[in-house]
Each structure stands twice: as structure tokens, then as C-alpha cells.
Scaffold this motif. Structure first.
Motif, mmCIF file in Angstrom:
data_model
loop_
_atom_site.group_PDB
_atom_site.id
_atom_site.type_symbol
_atom_site.label_atom_id
_atom_site.label_comp_id
_atom_site.label_asym_id
_atom_site.label_seq_id
_atom_site.Cartn_x
_atom_site.Cartn_y
_atom_site.Cartn_z
ATOM 1 N N ALA A 153 15.162 2.289 2.436
ATOM 2 C CA ALA A 153 13.742 2.609 2.190
ATOM 3 C C ALA A 153 13.198 3.655 3.165
ATOM 4 C CB ALA A 153 12.909 1.336 2.267
ATOM 5 N N GLU A 154 13.480 3.474 4.445
ATOM 6 C CA GLU A 154 12.849 4.357 5.451
ATOM 7 C C GLU A 154 13.346 5.794 5.370
ATOM 8 O OE1 GLU A 154 14.622 1.683 6.001
ATOM 9 O OE2 GLU A 154 16.234 2.080 7.434
ATOM 10 N N ARG A 155 14.434 6.016 4.613
ATOM 11 C CA ARG A 155 14.930 7.393 4.488
ATOM 12 C C ARG A 155 14.676 7.987 3.109
ATOM 13 N NH1 ARG A 155 20.594 7.518 5.524
ATOM 14 N NH2 ARG A 155 20.305 9.661 4.819
ATOM 15 N N ARG A 156 13.932 7.263 2.274
ATOM 16 C CA ARG A 156 13.668 7.820 0.941
ATOM 17 C C ARG A 156 12.460 8.747 0.929
ATOM 18 N NH1 ARG A 156 15.546 3.468 -3.673
ATOM 19 N NH2 ARG A 156 17.474 2.898 -2.602
ATOM 20 N N GLY A 157 11.604 8.633 1.931
ATOM 21 C CA GLY A 157 10.441 9.510 1.989
ATOM 22 C C GLY A 157 9.472 9.287 0.844
ATOM 23 N N VAL A 158 9.336 8.007 0.450
ATOM 24 C CA VAL A 158 8.438 7.647 -0.647
ATOM 25 C C VAL A 158 7.209 6.981 -0.037
ATOM 26 C CG1 VAL A 158 8.233 5.960 -2.507
ATOM 27 C CG2 VAL A 158 10.253 7.405 -2.372
ATOM 28 N N GLY A 159 6.023 7.332 -0.509
ATOM 29 C CA GLY A 159 4.806 6.698 -0.002
ATOM 30 C C GLY A 159 4.519 5.407 -0.754
ATOM 31 N N LEU A 160 4.103 4.383 -0.027
ATOM 32 C CA LEU A 160 3.837 3.094 -0.669
ATOM 33 C C LEU A 160 2.407 2.654 -0.416
ATOM 34 C CD1 LEU A 160 7.026 1.133 0.482
ATOM 35 C CD2 LEU A 160 6.674 2.353 -1.667
ATOM 36 N N VAL A 161 1.727 2.247 -1.474
ATOM 37 C CA VAL A 161 0.426 1.605 -1.315
ATOM 38 C C VAL A 161 0.480 0.327 -2.143
ATOM 39 C CG1 VAL A 161 -2.089 1.870 -1.425
ATOM 40 C CG2 VAL A 161 -0.650 3.902 -1.244
ATOM 41 N N PHE A 162 0.826 -0.745 -1.480
ATOM 42 C CA PHE A 162 0.927 -2.025 -2.165
ATOM 43 C C PHE A 162 -0.284 -2.855 -1.787
ATOM 44 C CE2 PHE A 162 5.863 -2.201 -2.661
ATOM 45 C CZ PHE A 162 5.790 -1.096 -3.474
ATOM 46 N N GLN A 163 -0.649 -3.750 -2.688
ATOM 47 C CA GLN A 163 -1.812 -4.586 -2.420
ATOM 48 C C GLN A 163 -1.586 -5.431 -1.171
ATOM 49 O OE1 GLN A 163 -2.787 -7.297 -5.531
ATOM 50 N NE2 GLN A 163 -4.840 -7.613 -4.762
ATOM 51 N N ASP A 164 -0.341 -5.892 -1.004
ATOM 52 C CA ASP A 164 -0.053 -6.751 0.142
ATOM 53 C C ASP A 164 0.424 -5.939 1.357
ATOM 54 O OD1 ASP A 164 2.375 -5.989 -0.804
ATOM 55 O OD2 ASP A 164 3.140 -7.993 -1.215
ATOM 56 N N HIS A 165 0.386 -4.629 1.219
ATOM 57 C CA HIS A 165 0.789 -3.747 2.304
ATOM 58 C C HIS A 165 -0.441 -3.455 3.147
ATOM 59 C CE1 HIS A 165 3.999 -0.809 3.467
ATOM 60 N NE2 HIS A 165 4.697 -1.750 2.878
ATOM 61 N N ALA A 166 -0.918 -4.488 3.838
ATOM 62 C CA ALA A 166 -2.195 -4.363 4.540
ATOM 63 C C ALA A 166 -2.073 -3.393 5.715
ATOM 64 C CB ALA A 166 -2.631 -5.724 5.031
ATOM 65 N N LEU A 167 -3.207 -2.920 6.163
ATOM 66 C CA LEU A 167 -3.231 -2.069 7.355
ATOM 67 C C LEU A 167 -2.878 -2.925 8.573
ATOM 68 C CD1 LEU A 167 -6.549 -0.187 6.543
ATOM 69 C CD2 LEU A 167 -4.205 0.631 6.214
ATOM 70 N N PHE A 168 -2.390 -2.274 9.633
ATOM 71 C CA PHE A 168 -2.094 -3.002 10.862
ATOM 72 C C PHE A 168 -3.425 -3.314 11.554
ATOM 73 C CE2 PHE A 168 1.536 -0.020 10.230
ATOM 74 C CZ PHE A 168 2.457 -0.981 9.851
ATOM 75 N N PRO A 169 -3.739 -4.594 11.745
ATOM 76 C CA PRO A 169 -5.080 -4.952 12.231
ATOM 77 C C PRO A 169 -5.347 -4.505 13.662
ATOM 78 C CG PRO A 169 -3.683 -6.914 12.027
ATOM 79 C CD PRO A 169 -2.910 -5.770 11.460
#
Ligand SMILES: Nc1ncnc2c1ncn2[C@@H]1O[C@H](COP(=O)(O)OP(=O)(O)OP(=O)(O)O)[C@@H](O)[C@H]1O
Ligand SMILES: [Mg+2]
Length: 360
Positions: free
Chosen positions: A89-105
């Protein structure tokens, strides 16, 4: 030391992404059942389908968060998953916006956005500013996630996904926690930003109106397979299957008969819309295509009405007992129990289905 992501420009004439007969099983559950799908550079794909039909699993295989059991995934000119290929995943260069992909608080907006950028890059600060400007969040760069509204958090999540300049962003129900009005606004803004930056996207949504409004193409999934992959216009006006016909919009399937180039149904007779054929078919009747006339000796009865602001949705029972719906401007005022004649709007070429599928 990790290798740089695959953000290199897509070779001319290449598709950005292709899934080739991808299958994924979880134990005995076949979550994805042989999906083939392509995305061109800058193209926005809306993916819809009932809960559990395999949408998230498909996206997770593109992202590199799941590995296909068979089939291959090709991204930006090279295979990233397949029998003899695997790019994490970290080398695919794909952006992810998932509902459960919360911001780092514990990180500020700025540091959330900078998270995926190289620490020592001389352009880091400028890039963070640039993407924050893009999502109109630069004034709130120093805030923490708990100091932001839901819509603002969603903008920051998008900025974070866009910061490394990915050729494609994957959004899984990214707007579904927002209320309806805000959701429409954030969706419009997001699409404008994707268009502006030429970023392709696959956007999963539960909302069929969102899918039709957003996608260059809409991919309708069911039971791990793609039922139809088409432009929103095509899917709505020429559904490939009975499932698609009722999934992408309100529709009643009315029995009809084809004979000698004509189509006969209880509400209309017309030249058959799809060539010569013979026998029973179903006519896809959408509420905005169904007309009402209260002037004549009508045989249909108004059995329910739903006020929708500018429109009123009438439910009618035909003489045969079949229930139809008709969307009328609010100026049309009919009472429950009114007798009306029902027809199809002039100029409408309705879709027909033979054995549940669109005839060739
Ligand atoms: N990690 C897992 N382990 C076991 N089964 C899973 C796993 N992830 C998904 N599944 C199953 O695979 C199928 C597809 O799931 P998926 O999450 O892709 O559906 P979806 O279309 O995203 O649904 P929703 O709209 O509810 O999010 C479902 O039957 C689900 O229960
Ligand atoms: Mg899902």
C-alpha cells in the motif's frame, strides 16, 4: 528507507488503473467475484451497490490493503497485484479518504496534511499550504481535529490524501457522516478539486443521486459483480438489468407485449423502442415519465400522495391492480381517491427489459 511511491506520470495511451478478473474470498464468502474495471487518468468513477456487495473490498485491493485471490491489478503502467506481483500500500501512491480513516487527533491540521510528505523535503511547508488553500482550510492550519466541524475534518482528510500528488484518490463513503446539505456541498467541492488537479477517483457511495451526479461513469455492483458500468445517463435511461433499473432511480416495471414492431402496455401503446421482437417484456416506468389526466373518464385511482416541495409524488392503482407512481408539479392538485387516466409523457422512449435484461 522506503522506495518512492508510484506517482510517476502514466505513460501516454495507458489506462491509469485496471482490474482484471479480480476475485477475493473471505473464508466461504466470495466478496468480489471476478471484477474487471478500468479508470483513465483524471476519470471519476462512482461505485454503488447494496451493503455487502464488495465495494470496499474492491477499493481495498486497489489500495493494497487486501490481496486478490486471483486476477490482477495494474496501476500507472505496472502490475501491483497478481500471481507474480505485489506492491504494498505505502508504495502505490494512491490517496485514501475512508470514513474510518480519521484524522490523527494529536496532530494539528497542518501536520495531519503533512503526514505523508517526506519530513526533510524543502517543499514540504509550501505543499501543505498549497493543498490547504485548495480545500479552503489554510486559516485553520493550527487547529486540532476536535476543534473542527465534520465538514472541515472531511476537507482536511481530502487535503491529506491529495498532498503527495497521487494520480488517483479512493473515497469510501467519505461523506456519509455529514448531513444532507453539507454532504452535497463537500461533494461538489471535492469533485471540483479533483477536476482542478486532474486527479482520478473512485468514490463509493450509498446514495444513488450522489453517484449519478458525481461520476463520469457509474459502476453498479451486486453480489461481488458489476451489473453495469456506464455513464450516469446510460445507466438511468438504458439500465442493463432489472436490478439496475430500480437501483439507480425510482421505477415500476410494467408488463408489456411486443408485437410486429409495436409495444402494448396498460398505460401506453407505441412503436417498440428496441427493434423488432415478439412476446412479453417489462417497461421501465419512472415517475417523471408517467402522466396523469384528471379530465377524462379515468380508470386509475390516486391511492397516496407525497408532498416533495416543488413536486408531488402520486401513487396510483391501475385497473389491473398494478401500482404506479407519477411525479407532478405542485400546481397539479389531486385528492386521494381521484380517478385519472395514466399515460407516458410524449417523446419518452422508455427502456424495456426482456427476461430482466436489456435486449441487444
Ligand atoms: N475482513 C473480512 N473478513 C471476512 N469477511 C469480510 C471481510 N471484509 C468483508 N467481508 C465480507 O465480504 C463481503 C463484501 O464486503 P464489503 O465490505 O466489500 O462490502 P461493501 O459493498 O463495502 O458493503 P457496505 O456498503 O456495507 O460498506 C461482505 O459479505 C462482508 O461481510
Ligand atoms: Mg463498504
Amino acid at each position: 528507507m522506503t522506495a518512492p511511491p508510484l506517482t510517476a506520470a502514466v505513460p501516454p495511451g495507458e489506462l491509469l488503473l485496471s482490474l482484471e478478473s479480480v476475485v477475493k474470498d473471505f473464508g466461504r464468502t466470495r466478496a468480489v467475484d471476478g471484477i474487471s474495471l478500468t479508470v483513465g487518468p483524471g476519470e471519476i468513477i462512482a461505485m454503488v451497490g447494496p451493503s455487502g456487495c464488495g465495494k470496499s473490498t474492491t477499493l481495498r485491493m486497489v489500495a493494497g490493503l487486501e490481496r486478490p485471490d486471483s486476477g490482477r491489478v495494474r496501476l500507472a503502467g505496472r502490475y501491483v497485484a497478481g500471481p507474480d506481483a505485489w506492491v504494498p500500500a505505502e508504495r502505490r501512491g494512491v490517496g485514501l479518504v475512508f470514513q474510518d480513516h480519521a484524522l490523527f487527533p494529536h496532530l494539528t491540521v497542518e501536520n495531519n496534511v503533512g503526514f505523508g510528505l517526506p519530513r526533510r523535503s524543502p517543499t514540504r511547508t509550501a505543499r501543505i499550504r498549497e493543498v490547504l488553500d485548495l480545500v479552503s482550510m489554510a486559516p485553520l492550519a493550527g487547529r486540532y481535529p476536535h476543534e473542527l466541524s465534520g465538514g472541515e475534518q472531511q476537507r482536511v482528510a481530502l487535503a491529506r490524501a491529495l498532498a503527495p500528488g497521487p494520480p488517483i484518490v479512493l473515497l469510501d463513503e467519505a461523506f456519509s457522516s455529514l448531513d444532507r446539505g453539507l454532504r452535497a456541498q463537500i461533494r461538489t467541492d471535492t469533485v471540483a478539486i479533483l477536476r482542478h488537479t486532474g486527479t482520478a477517483a473512485i468514490l463509493i457511495t450509498h446514495d444513488r443521486d450522489e453517484a449519478l451526479a458525481t461520476g463520469d461513469r457509474v459502476v453498479i455492483m451486486r453480489g461481488g459483480r458489476i451489473e453495469q458500468d456506464a455513464t450516469p445517463d446510460e445507466a438511468f435511461h438504458h439500465p442493463a438489468t432489472r436490478f439496475v433499473a430500480t437501483f439507480v432511480g425510482d421505477a415500476v416495471l410494467l408488463p408489456a407485449e411486443r408485437d410486429a414492431g409495436m409495444l402494448y402496455s396498460e398505460i401506453a401503446e407505441m412503436i417498440t423502442p428496441s427493434g423488432i421482437g415478439h412476446g412479453e417484456v417489462e417497461l421501465v416506468a419512472r415517475p417523471h415519465e408517467v402522466t396523469l389526466d384528471a379530465g377524462g373518464p379515468g380508470k386509475a385511482e390516486v391511492v397516496a400522495l407525497e408532498f416533495q416541495g416543488a413536486f408531488v409524488l402520486y401513487t396510483l392503482t391501475l385497473q389491473s391492480g398494478i401500482t404506479l407512481r407519477s411525479l407532478q408539479p405542485h400546481e397539479v392538485r389531486l385528492d386521494l381517491g381521484a380517478k385519472v387516466s395514466v399515460g407516458l409523457a410524449p417523446g419518452i422512449t422508455p427502456s424495456i427489459l426482456v427476461d430482466g435484461v436489456r435486449p441487444r
